[in-house]
Design an enzyme around this catalytic site. Structure first.
Site, PDB file in Angstrom:
ATOM      1  N   TRP A 115     -69.265   2.074  34.903  1.00 23.63           N
ATOM      2  CA  TRP A 115     -69.673   3.209  35.723  1.00 23.63           C
ATOM      3  C   TRP A 115     -69.297   3.017  37.186  1.00 23.63           C
ATOM      4  CZ3 TRP A 115     -75.092   5.177  33.715  1.00 23.63           C
ATOM      5  CH2 TRP A 115     -75.020   5.348  32.331  1.00 23.63           C
TER       6      TRP A 115
ATOM      7  N   ASN B 103     -76.148  18.691  44.284  1.00 23.62           N
ATOM      8  CA  ASN B 103     -75.574  19.878  44.931  1.00 23.62           C
ATOM      9  C   ASN B 103     -74.153  20.181  44.451  1.00 23.62           C
ATOM     10  OD1 ASN B 103     -77.905  20.132  46.415  1.00 23.62           O
ATOM     11  ND2 ASN B 103     -77.068  19.208  48.282  1.00 23.62           N
TER      12      ASN B 103
ATOM     13  N   ASP C  41     -72.522  24.033  44.355  1.00 26.07           N
ATOM     14  CA  ASP C  41     -71.808  24.455  45.559  1.00 26.07           C
ATOM     15  C   ASP C  41     -70.312  24.148  45.393  1.00 26.07           C
ATOM     16  OD1 ASP C  41     -70.605  24.458  48.152  1.00 26.07           O
ATOM     17  OD2 ASP C  41     -72.591  24.246  49.067  1.00 26.07           O
TER      18      ASP C  41
ATOM     19  N   LYS D  85     -68.568  22.070  48.110  1.00 28.23           N
ATOM     20  CA  LYS D  85     -68.929  20.642  48.088  1.00 28.23           C
ATOM     21  C   LYS D  85     -68.233  19.928  46.935  1.00 28.23           C
ATOM     22  CE  LYS D  85     -73.152  21.099  50.704  1.00 28.23           C
ATOM     23  NZ  LYS D  85     -74.601  21.312  50.718  1.00 28.23           N
TER      24      LYS D  85
ATOM     25  N   ASN E 256     -71.682  10.535  32.353  1.00 30.59           N
ATOM     26  CA  ASN E 256     -72.495  10.053  31.251  1.00 30.59           C
ATOM     27  C   ASN E 256     -73.628  11.036  30.977  1.00 30.59           C
ATOM     28  OD1 ASN E 256     -73.688   7.909  29.443  1.00 30.59           O
ATOM     29  ND2 ASN E 256     -75.367   8.144  30.907  1.00 30.59           N
ATOM     30  N   GLU E 257     -73.761  11.465  29.756  1.00 27.55           N
ATOM     31  CA  GLU E 257     -74.901  12.228  29.252  1.00 27.55           C
ATOM     32  C   GLU E 257     -75.386  13.340  30.190  1.00 27.55           C
ATOM     33  OE1 GLU E 257     -77.898   9.530  27.705  1.00 27.55           O
ATOM     34  OE2 GLU E 257     -76.436   8.570  26.390  1.00 27.55           O
TER      35      GLU E 257
ATOM     36  N   TRP F 184     -84.104  15.526  29.789  1.00 28.73           N
ATOM     37  CA  TRP F 184     -85.263  14.668  30.048  1.00 28.73           C
ATOM     38  C   TRP F 184     -85.418  14.302  31.515  1.00 28.73           C
ATOM     39  CZ3 TRP F 184     -80.918  13.398  27.232  1.00 28.73           C
ATOM     40  CH2 TRP F 184     -80.034  12.490  27.829  1.00 28.73           C
TER      41      TRP F 184
ATOM     42  N   TRP G 113     -75.019  12.800  25.018  1.00 29.10           N
ATOM     43  CA  TRP G 113     -76.153  11.964  24.597  1.00 29.10           C
ATOM     44  C   TRP G 113     -76.269  11.859  23.085  1.00 29.10           C
ATOM     45  CZ3 TRP G 113     -77.539  16.783  23.245  1.00 29.10           C
ATOM     46  CH2 TRP G 113     -78.702  16.989  22.492  1.00 29.10           C
TER      47      TRP G 113
ATOM     48  N   TYR H  54     -78.655   6.975  19.152  1.00 31.09           N
ATOM     49  CA  TYR H  54     -79.829   6.111  19.118  1.00 31.09           C
ATOM     50  C   TYR H  54     -80.842   6.765  18.183  1.00 31.09           C
ATOM     51  CZ  TYR H  54     -77.955   4.124  23.483  1.00 31.09           C
ATOM     52  OH  TYR H  54     -77.149   3.533  24.428  1.00 31.09           O
TER      53      TYR H  54
ATOM     54  N   GLU I 158     -71.912   4.850  22.737  1.00 27.79           N
ATOM     55  CA  GLU I 158     -73.055   3.958  22.974  1.00 27.79           C
ATOM     56  C   GLU I 158     -73.868   3.876  21.696  1.00 27.79           C
ATOM     57  OE1 GLU I 158     -75.784   5.114  26.081  1.00 27.79           O
ATOM     58  OE2 GLU I 158     -74.211   5.375  27.581  1.00 27.79           O
TER      59      GLU I 158
END
Ligand SMILES: *[C@@H]1O[C@H](CO)[C@@H](O)[C@H](O)[C@H]1NC(C)=O
Length: 383
Positions: free
Chosen positions: A82, A143, A147, A150, A179-180, A208, A243, A283, A312
């Site tokens: 990462w 953000n 946006d 940005k 990731n997820e 979550w 996920w 999982y 994963e």
């Protein structure tokens, strides 16, 4: 004329095949050889602080290089690592939340290159994951989903320079946008466009984090960055780690593939912004895999048109099978890769994280395998 065409053809072949992971249908190729991505998520040593602003030194660099060596010794050929994570350390945000550079002090590209160089010396391919949607608390990063200016500042001032500098490295397998993301999306949002309708996920355990990013915004975020990567380096591969199987396939109940070419283009409108391979995580907290989870079915059952990696998993939050059994299952059942979670769990592991010994045993199971079903596991990473 014949001679000239021959030379041109050779040049074309070389540019296609040298020092680079590519896809062909549902397969991965490296330097023209069919390969299977067997390895681990590292996925960080110092969460958010592995690269950039001078942090890649002493214990960070030493530890990451030690882990790459251990993974290589176990027969692993790839790692998921990462980069910005939540945006705590990088990229460089100004006081208005615009991105001014990949980092503040200008070390991140050299840091990432150093990691790639070491991975190459161990015959390991790297998947760099830009962002984390599973935990996302930095408001400047949040953000970017809302946006356009940005997000564009990140693309122009951070992402494109990183891709321009690193995109041809022989050890760079792929960029992963996030990731997820499903941890941060607005659930149960109806839409006339099925790509933006999250009601199919309503009874899953997605969303979550407490964030409520509409799926359309998430898909645009992915589409724009993917487009920019390919615009800068057209041979780059891009993926996204969901996920679970519920967000990247239409084949089972309570599932929708939100990351099809059509959905990404519908959300962001940028023509190069489509993924090269699928990847989802798996999982279970009951000790038994659900019937639609990857270790219960074949990859082709998901009816996808691109390679699929199990990005994963951990036996401590899995079914009854051992790590070697699950690595071998992935190899034998049409998946194009499998990465354990996660090497930073240390010798003893932590919640939903196998220890290094368990992960090594999985990679060792596949070490040296090369058959018509799965492809080569160990191959030289050469320019
Ligand atoms: C690693 O985890 C396994 C079970 O998941 C356990 O049996 C083993 O003792 C652990 N190894 C270390 C070194 O902690």
């Amino acid at each position: 004329m014949l001679k000239l065409s021959f030379v041109l053809l050779l040049g074309f072949w070389a540019s296609l095949s040298v020092g680079r992971l590519t896809t062909s249908g549902r397969d991965f190729l490296y330097n023209g050889q069919r390969v299977f991505l067997s390895g681990a998520n590292i996925a960080w040593y110092s969460y958010g602080y592995d690269f950039g602003n001078g942090v890649y030194q002493s214990d960070v660099k030493e530890t990451l290089e030690t882990w790459l060596t251990m993974i290589a010794n176990s027969g692993g050929n790839s790692v998921r690592q990462w980069v910005h994570v939540e945006g705590q350390n990088t990229p460089a945000y100004d006081s208005n939340g615009y991105v001014t550079g990949p980092d503040r002090t200008g070390t991140i590209i050299d840091d990432m290159r150093s990691f790639l160089d070491f991975a190459q010396s161990q015959n390991i391919l790297v998947i760099f994951v830009l962002w984390n949607g599973a935990v996302l608390e930095n408001q400047n990063t949040i953000n970017l989903f809302y946006d356009d200016a940005k997000l564009q500042s990140y693309i122009d001032n951070a992402l494109k320079p990183m891709v321009a500098a690193l995109g041809d490295h022989p050890a760079l397998a792929a960029w992963e946008i996030m990731n997820e993301p499903e941890g941060a999306i607005l659930l149960n949002q109806a839409s006339d466009n099925p790509c933006f309708d999250t009601t199919p996920l309503a009874n899953t355990d997605a969303s979550w984090t407490g964030l409520t990013i509409p799926m359309e915004n998430n898909l645009k975020f992915v589409n724009w960055q993917t487009h920019a990567i390919k615009e800068t380096n057209s041979a780059s591969l891009v993926t996204l780690g969901s996920w679970s199987e519920h967000a990247q396939s239409d084949a089972y109940e309570q599932s929708r593939n939100y990351y099809t070419d059509a959905c990404l283009l519908a959300a962001g409108g940028r023509s190069l912004g489509t993924l090269d391979f699928y990847q989802f995580h798996t999982y279970t907290y009951t000790g038994q895999w659900d019937p639609s989870e990857p270790f219960k079915v074949t990859a082709t059952s998901y009816k996808l048109d691109k390679p699929l990696v199990i990005g994963e998993f951990a036996t401590v939050c899995g079914g009854p099978e051992s790590s070697p059994t699950l690595f071998q299952y992935s190899y034998d059942n049409g998946y194009q890769g499998v990465w354990s979670w996660s090497y930073n769990g240390g010798p003893t592991g932590s919640t939903c994280c196998d220890n290094q010994t368990t992960q090594d045993s999985g990679m060792l199971q596949l070490k040296g395998q090369n058959n018509g079903i799965g492809g080569a596991v160990n191959f030289p990473i050469v320019p």
